[in-house]
Enzyme design. Structure first.
Site, PDB file in Angstrom:
ATOM      1  N   GLU A 160      36.409  40.848  38.673  1.00 36.24           N
ATOM      2  CA  GLU A 160      37.600  40.559  39.494  1.00 36.24           C
ATOM      3  C   GLU A 160      38.076  39.125  39.297  1.00 36.24           C
ATOM      4  OE1 GLU A 160      39.090  43.049  40.648  1.00 36.24           O
ATOM      5  OE2 GLU A 160      37.417  44.417  40.402  1.00 36.24           O
ATOM      6  N   HIS A 163      40.219  38.882  36.411  1.00 29.66           N
ATOM      7  CA  HIS A 163      41.592  39.345  36.674  1.00 29.66           C
ATOM      8  C   HIS A 163      42.480  38.193  37.143  1.00 29.66           C
ATOM      9  CE1 HIS A 163      41.855  43.654  36.143  1.00 29.66           C
ATOM     10  NE2 HIS A 163      40.788  43.894  36.871  1.00 29.66           N
TER      11      HIS A 163
HETATM   12 NI    NI Z   1      39.623  45.649  36.954  1.00 30.65          NI
END
Ligand code: NI
Length: 188
Positions: A160, A163
Site C-alpha cells: 500500500e 501505491h
Molecule cells: Ni494494490
C-alpha cells in the site's frame, strides 16, 4: 464488531491503466474533511465485505486486504488495511502520511504471488518485501502513531505504501526473470 452497511459502498476502484495510479500522492493536512473520513470508512467496509464469502459472491468481488486512496482516484497519502485475525474477526488500520522508520534485513514474498484490486489480469513473479517494518504515521485526528507489522501484514503495508508513491507490485517484477532471487527469500 464493526457493523457493516446493508449494501456495498459505492466506490469505484481504478484499473492500472489509469494514470492516477502512477503518480505520487500528497501529504495529508489536518483536520481531515468529512468526505475523506466517509471515503475511508467506505474503503474499509468494502474490504471487509470482500473477505466475507457470501458477500463476496453476492457482489461478485475479489477479496482484498488493503486499499490506497489513490485507487479510488484521490491522491492523498492514506491507505487502509482490513485483516482477518480469526474467523469473522477483522482488525482495521487507517494509515495516514506513513513513513518507514525501520525494516528487517530478512526478506519474504507471497508464494502464490501478490494481488491488487487495481490489477485485473494474471500476473506471475515474486516481490521481495521486508519481513518486518516499523512505520510512523498519523491517525484520523492527526496524532502521530507508530506501528510494527510483520509477515503478511508487513507485505500488505509495503504494497500500500508503494501505491502512495505511484508504484504497483508489478513494477517490481523483472519481466525477463520474474522469479529472480527466489531462493534468497523466505516464502510465506
Ligand atoms: Ni494494490
Amino acid at each position: 464488531m464493526t457493523k457493516l452497511p446493508s449494501k456495498l459502498p459505492n466506490i469505484k476502484i481504478l484499473d492500472e491503466s489509469n494514470k492516477l495510479l502512477h503518480r505520487v500522492s500528497e501529504e495529508v493536512q489536518f483536520p481531515l474533511p468529512q468526505e475523506d473520513k466517509k471515503a475511508i470508512q467506505d474503503m474499509m467496509d468494502y474490504l471487509e465485505m470482500s473477505q466475507i464469502e457470501p458477500l463476496r459472491e453476492k457482489y461478485d468481488l475479489r477479496a482484498g486486504m488493503g486499499l490506497s486512496y489513490c485507487q479510488i482516484g484521490v491522491l492523498k497519502r492514506i491507505f487502509v488495511v482490513v485483516y482477518e485475525v480469526e474467523e469473522g474477526k477483522f482488525d482495521r488500520y487507517i494509515i495516514i502520511n506513513p513513513k518507514i522508520k525501520s525494516e528487517s534485513e530478512e526478506k519474504i514474498y507471497v508464494s502464490e504471488g501478490e494481488g491488487c484490486l487495481s490489477i485485473n489480469r494474471p500476473t506471475e513473479g515474486i516481490v521481495p518485501r521486508c519481513a518486518r517494518v516499523t512505520i510512523e504515521y498519523q491517525d484520523l485526528e492527526g496524532n502521530k502513531q507508530t506501528i510494527r507489522v510483520r509477515e503478511e501484514l508487513a507485505i500488505c503495508f509495503q504494497h500500500e505504501l508503494d501505491h502512495l508513491n505511484g508504484i504497483l507490485f508489478t513494477d517490481k517484477i523483472d519481466p525477463k526473470n520474474p522469479f529472480k532471487g527466489k531462493d534468497t527469500y523466505r516464502a510465506i
